[in-house]
Design an enzyme around this catalytic site. Structure first.
Site, PDB file in Angstrom:
ATOM      1  N   ASP A 120       0.837  -1.201   0.000  1.00  0.00           N
ATOM      2  CA  ASP A 120       0.000   0.000   0.000  1.00  0.00           C
ATOM      3  C   ASP A 120       0.870   1.248   0.000  1.00  0.00           C
ATOM      4  O   ASP A 120       0.553   2.250  -0.650  1.00  0.00           O
ATOM      5  CB  ASP A 120      -0.908   0.021   1.242  1.00  0.00           C
ATOM      6  CG  ASP A 120      -1.994  -1.041   1.152  1.00  0.00           C
ATOM      7  OD1 ASP A 120      -2.023  -1.769   0.127  1.00  0.00           O
ATOM      8  OD2 ASP A 120      -2.798  -1.144   2.094  1.00  0.00           O
ATOM      9  N   TYR A 154       2.116   1.990  -3.415  1.00  0.00           N
ATOM     10  CA  TYR A 154       0.999   2.500  -4.203  1.00  0.00           C
ATOM     11  C   TYR A 154       0.755   3.974  -3.863  1.00  0.00           C
ATOM     12  O   TYR A 154       0.608   4.821  -4.755  1.00  0.00           O
ATOM     13  CB  TYR A 154      -0.247   1.653  -3.919  1.00  0.00           C
ATOM     14  CG  TYR A 154      -1.479   2.085  -4.675  1.00  0.00           C
ATOM     15  CD1 TYR A 154      -1.759   1.558  -5.937  1.00  0.00           C
ATOM     16  CD2 TYR A 154      -2.357   3.021  -4.140  1.00  0.00           C
ATOM     17  CE1 TYR A 154      -2.889   1.950  -6.633  1.00  0.00           C
ATOM     18  CE2 TYR A 154      -3.487   3.426  -4.830  1.00  0.00           C
ATOM     19  CZ  TYR A 154      -3.754   2.885  -6.080  1.00  0.00           C
ATOM     20  OH  TYR A 154      -4.864   3.274  -6.768  1.00  0.00           O
ATOM     21  N   LEU A 187     -34.359 -11.806 -16.485  1.00  0.00           N
ATOM     22  CA  LEU A 187     -34.281 -13.234 -16.749  1.00  0.00           C
ATOM     23  C   LEU A 187     -35.532 -13.932 -16.246  1.00  0.00           C
ATOM     24  O   LEU A 187     -36.104 -13.541 -15.235  1.00  0.00           O
ATOM     25  CB  LEU A 187     -33.075 -13.837 -16.019  1.00  0.00           C
ATOM     26  CG  LEU A 187     -31.688 -13.434 -16.506  1.00  0.00           C
ATOM     27  CD1 LEU A 187     -30.628 -13.876 -15.505  1.00  0.00           C
ATOM     28  CD2 LEU A 187     -31.416 -14.038 -17.872  1.00  0.00           C
ATOM     29  N   LYS A 211     -25.587 -16.009  -9.884  1.00  0.00           N
ATOM     30  CA  LYS A 211     -26.512 -14.885  -9.990  1.00  0.00           C
ATOM     31  C   LYS A 211     -26.189 -13.955  -8.826  1.00  0.00           C
ATOM     32  O   LYS A 211     -26.589 -14.199  -7.680  1.00  0.00           O
ATOM     33  CB  LYS A 211     -27.966 -15.355  -9.937  1.00  0.00           C
ATOM     34  CG  LYS A 211     -28.928 -14.210 -10.208  1.00  0.00           C
ATOM     35  CD  LYS A 211     -30.346 -14.693 -10.385  1.00  0.00           C
ATOM     36  CE  LYS A 211     -31.261 -13.599 -10.890  1.00  0.00           C
ATOM     37  NZ  LYS A 211     -31.185 -12.354 -10.105  1.00  0.00           N
ATOM     38  N   LYS A 222     -33.107 -20.008  -9.080  1.00  0.00           N
ATOM     39  CA  LYS A 222     -32.994 -19.322  -7.795  1.00  0.00           C
ATOM     40  C   LYS A 222     -32.800 -20.298  -6.643  1.00  0.00           C
ATOM     41  O   LYS A 222     -33.350 -21.397  -6.640  1.00  0.00           O
ATOM     42  CB  LYS A 222     -34.285 -18.506  -7.527  1.00  0.00           C
ATOM     43  CG  LYS A 222     -34.630 -17.520  -8.625  1.00  0.00           C
ATOM     44  CD  LYS A 222     -33.781 -16.270  -8.565  1.00  0.00           C
ATOM     45  CE  LYS A 222     -34.266 -15.314  -7.526  1.00  0.00           C
ATOM     46  NZ  LYS A 222     -35.222 -14.315  -7.958  1.00  0.00           N
ATOM     47  N   CYS A 250     -35.792 -11.532  35.662  1.00  0.00           N
ATOM     48  CA  CYS A 250     -36.915 -11.623  36.592  1.00  0.00           C
ATOM     49  C   CYS A 250     -36.332 -11.963  37.953  1.00  0.00           C
ATOM     50  O   CYS A 250     -35.497 -12.863  38.077  1.00  0.00           O
ATOM     51  CB  CYS A 250     -37.875 -12.720  36.135  1.00  0.00           C
ATOM     52  SG  CYS A 250     -38.957 -13.319  37.448  1.00  0.00           S
ATOM     53  N   CYS A 285     -41.028 -18.098  40.395  1.00  0.00           N
ATOM     54  CA  CYS A 285     -41.498 -17.852  39.024  1.00  0.00           C
ATOM     55  C   CYS A 285     -41.677 -19.183  38.291  1.00  0.00           C
ATOM     56  O   CYS A 285     -40.730 -19.963  38.159  1.00  0.00           O
ATOM     57  CB  CYS A 285     -40.493 -16.970  38.287  1.00  0.00           C
ATOM     58  SG  CYS A 285     -40.939 -16.669  36.560  1.00  0.00           S
TER      59      CYS A 285
HETATM   60  S1  IVH Z   1     -27.709 -11.837 -17.427  1.00  0.00           S
HETATM   61  C1  IVH Z   1     -30.495 -10.646 -20.699  1.00  0.00           C
HETATM   62  N1  IVH Z   1     -26.119 -12.843 -15.601  1.00  0.00           N
HETATM   63  O1  IVH Z   1     -30.221 -10.740 -12.594  1.00  0.00           O
HETATM   64  C2  IVH Z   1     -30.114 -11.131 -19.363  1.00  0.00           C
HETATM   65  N2  IVH Z   1     -27.843 -11.382 -14.907  1.00  0.00           N
HETATM   66  O2  IVH Z   1     -33.175 -10.977 -13.654  1.00  0.00           O
HETATM   67  C3  IVH Z   1     -29.386 -10.136 -18.589  1.00  0.00           C
HETATM   68  N3  IVH Z   1     -27.859 -10.927 -12.505  1.00  0.00           N
HETATM   69  O3  IVH Z   1     -30.974  -7.577 -13.746  1.00  0.00           O
HETATM   70  C4  IVH Z   1     -28.944 -10.614 -17.280  1.00  0.00           C
HETATM   71  N4  IVH Z   1     -26.109 -12.173 -12.002  1.00  0.00           N
HETATM   72  O4  IVH Z   1     -28.984  -7.776 -12.201  1.00  0.00           O
HETATM   73  C5  IVH Z   1     -27.169 -12.057 -15.849  1.00  0.00           C
HETATM   74  N5  IVH Z   1     -24.605 -13.783 -14.111  1.00  0.00           N
HETATM   75  C6  IVH Z   1     -25.656 -12.991 -14.352  1.00  0.00           C
HETATM   76  C7  IVH Z   1     -26.319 -12.276 -13.336  1.00  0.00           C
HETATM   77  C8  IVH Z   1     -27.423 -11.489 -13.644  1.00  0.00           C
HETATM   78  C9  IVH Z   1     -27.053 -11.364 -11.526  1.00  0.00           C
HETATM   79  C10 IVH Z   1     -29.033 -10.069 -12.285  1.00  0.00           C
HETATM   80  C11 IVH Z   1     -29.031  -8.832 -13.129  1.00  0.00           C
HETATM   81  C12 IVH Z   1     -30.355  -8.812 -13.845  1.00  0.00           C
HETATM   82  C13 IVH Z   1     -31.138  -9.851 -13.148  1.00  0.00           C
HETATM   83  C14 IVH Z   1     -31.977 -10.602 -14.163  1.00  0.00           C
END
Ligand code: IVH
EC number: 6.5.1.2
Length: 703
Positions: free
Chosen positions: A38, A41, A88, A127, A341, A453, A459
């Site tokens: 650091d 940097y 999605l 995701k 999900k 208490c 109690c």
């Molecule tokens: S692709 C056309 N890849 O999920 C598809 N989305 O419901 C565009 N997200 O708004 C999304 N990880 O915020 C994609 N590996 C991933 C993702 C991802 C999170 C979120 C993104 C999007 C939502 C879709």
């Protein structure tokens, strides 16, 4: 150092410094593999600022010094996305995923893009649970960053995004005229905890979860604030791309997705992003067919708690861009991708009430009563709020909409209120001043977090908890004496103290709710066995504050009888191994109470006879001796053998040394046995240990 030199020299040094600093940013924030300290940097940055101060005309927006620049905004401008940001479709069950794969395969076979038995190739990704962002690069320079908004237009957060050092201000290598990169902004869990700590320390707002913290940080009008927030970015897609290697081509909705692209697969595109210096998460994997997708889901689900950031599922994308194009879009989502999900770890629900529970030692615990909500795979109806300060810190109020979290096997907790939805009349929680069960005063010593208490065994709640504690596995181990039965026994007035339990008959017990003849019989049998407890267990069962099972065992060993323990003075108690003033006082105070002495006498009158630890003339058999256990014994579990060795004054260690008195070797004994033989340490089997302890073969431990 000075900022002098010829104009060309200055330019050269500036260029070199900027490249070097951004190189270190990339190594640190993208590759997670820093090269310099650091301090080094900071030294480079200081030199850059020095030169730029001397030559303000040479400052360019791409300079790393300009990541935070400009004044706070009055509001965010609106930005229209050149290519809409889509969402999605969701899959929740394995069946949904198989159906998705079938739709994709059918379409691709029909289009002649997939062989009859060939599985579809997908890229599986995390995701990320953050915020979608679109970064626009023109001639390789970051010119705009926008939130998703409604998908067609979002907010211009360029000044804020520029402060993220993982986001390159200039792309490296051969970049197209226009490149819109899409990805997610998020905060790592550990960074989130640190951020909240410092927010708390400065009396500022704390965030409920990393996602909200990321959103709040990005939607700051003052980029200097955003610059202090540990935001990260991962690229996973793209919007408009123009002018690559001389090609021209639009990429608007409904138009071809490929003509101007440098790679023909999604995987290849991500590699390309990486080569331009953009951060791409390494959690992606290439898989085939529905089973490949489901394996990835299971794999990531198991790793989820160990990941540095929150994810709320995984995303599957058909890899071949030509196939993506054939599959196309439906409504606002692509047909070539789906989000699978995980069960939500957080949900919102209504806080119906805050009740207080009374524990064995009178400790008062506020408990949230919730409108039932399915979260983390179970239905949650209540959650502990720990103590008064915690309720105040979280500022949850009856009537609030609250966020409830259950992650993995962790017990459910109330994360905090959704302030926007708070009813106008919601009042802060006030700790009751009287026990809701017995009406005695509730007191909270000034230096303690816990209110109690003061009713003691007057109690009913404390009585019930005392009985349940005494029936516990580490105490008298009375199987079948559960909460429901204890409630009835205490509420009906039949049981007032521990001693009363021992006069229960099977006939009588079978009168109670949910008690069949068989369970009544079993309970009486369990009580019969509990009449011969080891002295340490009986002492532990009394529930004396600060006397855990180990302390109880030590005290029992030292004194050898309940009478001797009750008669001990402070000095005598302090003579026991590991007993200090707090424990000694607690024991003295307990036996100074006449009703506690009465319980002990009543237990004796009911035929409860504690078994004194075995002594021999000159002390316990194994006093001062260390034993090592290895392998599996035919009758005793390792716990049982350990308890017996401890009760005989010995110690149990995990490793063999010259000081080891005996190694007790069962079946499949390993290296410890070899070591014992090498060192010439005596080796026993279970029978040998029994003889040493003076225990006859067969039977199990004295209770
Ligand atoms: S692709 C056309 N890849 O999920 C598809 N989305 O419901 C565009 N997200 O708004 C999304 N990880 O915020 C994609 N590996 C991933 C993702 C991802 C999170 C979120 C993104 C999007 C939502 C879709």
């Amino acid at each position: 150092m000075s900022a002098g030199g010829s104009a060309q020299d200055v330019q050269d040094e500036l260029q070199a410094l900027r490249r070097e600093i951004e190189g270190h940013n990339h190594r640190y924030y993208v590759l997670d593999d820093p090269l310099v300290s650091d301090a080094e940097y900071d030294r480079l940055m200081a030199r850059l600022l020095e030169i730029e101060q001397a030559h303000p005309e040479l400052i360019v927006p791409e300079s790393p010094s300009q990541r935070v620049g400009g004044a706070p905004l009055a509001a965010f401008d609106s930005v229209r996305h050149a290519v809409p940001m889509l969402s999605l479709g969701n899959a929740f069950e394995a069946e949904d995923v198989r159906a998705f794969d079938k739709r994709v395969s059918d379409t691709l076979r029909e289009a002649g893009l997939l062989g009859p038995a060939e599985p579809v190739r997908y890229v599986a990704e995390f995701k990320f649970d953050g915020l979608a962002i679109s970064l626009r690069y023109e001639q390789g320079r970051l010119v705009q960053a926008a939130t998703r908004g409604d998908g067609r237009s979002g907010e211009d957060v360029t000044a804020n995004i520029r402060t993220l050092r993982s986001v390159p201000l200039v792309l490296s290598g051969d970049s197209p005229e226009v490149l819109e990169v899409r990805g997610e902004v998020l905060i790592n869990r550990a960074d989130f905890e640190r951020l909240n700590e410092s927010q708390r320390a400065r009396g500022e707002k704390v965030f409920v979860n990393p996602r909200n913290a990321a959103a709040g940080s990005l939607r700051q009008l003052d980029p200097r604030v955003t610059a202090t927030r540990p935001l990260r970015f991962f690229a996973y897609g793209w919007g408009e791309i123009q002018g690559l290697h001389g090609t021209q081509g639009g990429l608007f909705e409904g138009e071809s997705r490929r003509p101007s692209l440098p790679r023909d697969t999604h995987w290849g595109m991500l590699d390309w992003f990486q080569s331009l210096g953009l951060p791409v998460n390494s959690g992606r994997k290439m898989v085939r067919g529905a089973e490949g997708l489901l394996d990835f889901y299971a794999e990531v689900g198991a790793r989820r708690p160990q990941l540095p950031f929150d994810i709320d599922g995984v995303v599957y994308k058909v890899d071949a861009l030509e196939a993506q194009e054939v599959l196309g879009y439906v409504a606002r989502a692509p047909r070539f991708a789906v989000a699978h999900k995980f069960p939500a770890q957080e949900e919102t629900t209504q806080l119906l009430g805050i009740e207080v529970q009374v524990g064995r030692t009178g400790a008062i615990t506020p408990v949230a009563r919730l409108k039932p909500v399915f979260v983390g795979g179970v239905t949650v109806t209540n959650a502990t709020l720990h103590n008064e300060d915690e309720v105040r810190r979280k500022d949850v109020r009856v009537g609030d909409t609250v966020i409830v979290r259950r992650a993995g096997d962790v017990i459910p907790e109330v994360v905090g209120p959704v302030l926007e939805l708070r009813p106008a009349d919601a009042a802060p929680f006030v700790m009751p001043t009287a026990c809701p069960v017995c009406g005695s005063a509730i007191e909270r010593p000034e230096d303690e977090a816990i209110a109690r208490c003061t009713g003691g065994l007057f109690c009913a709640a404390q009585r019930k908890q005392t009985l349940l504690h005494a029936a516990g596995r580490k105490a008298l181990d009375i199987e079948g004496l559960g909460e429901k039965l204890v409630d009835q026994l205490v509420d009906s007035g039949r049981i007032k103290t521990l001693a009363d339990l021992f006069s229960l008959t099977a006939e009588e017990l079978s009168q109670y709710d949910r008690m069949g003849a068989k369970s009544a019989q079993n309970l009486v049998q369990a009580l019969e066995q509990a009449r011969r407890p080891a002295l340490g267990r009986l002492l532990y069962a009394l529930g004396i504050r600060h006397v855990g099972e180990t302390t109880a065992r030590d005290v029992a060993l030292h004194f050898g009888s309940m009478e001797a323990i009750m008669a001990a003075n402070e000095d005598e108690l302090l003579a026991v191994n590991d007993v200090g003033p707090v424990v000694a006082h607690s024991i003295l105070r307990f036996f100074a109470e006449p009703h506690n002495r009465d319980v002990v006498h009543a237990l004796a009158a009911a035929g409860v006879q504690p078994q004194a630890p075995q002594r021999q003339a000159g002390g316990l058999v194994l006093s001062g001796k260390t034993l090592v256990l290895t392998g599996t014994m035919p009758n005793w579990t390792r716990d049982e053998a350990t308890r017996r060795i401890l009760a005989a004054g010995g110690k149990v260690s995990g490793s063999v040394s010259k000081k080891t008195a005996y190694v007790v070797a069962g079946e499949e004994a390993g290296s410890k046995l070899t070591k014992a033989q090498e060192l010439g340490v005596a080796v026993l089997d279970e029978d040998g240990l029994r003889k040493l302890l003076g225990v006859q073969g067969g039977g199990s431990e004295a209770r």
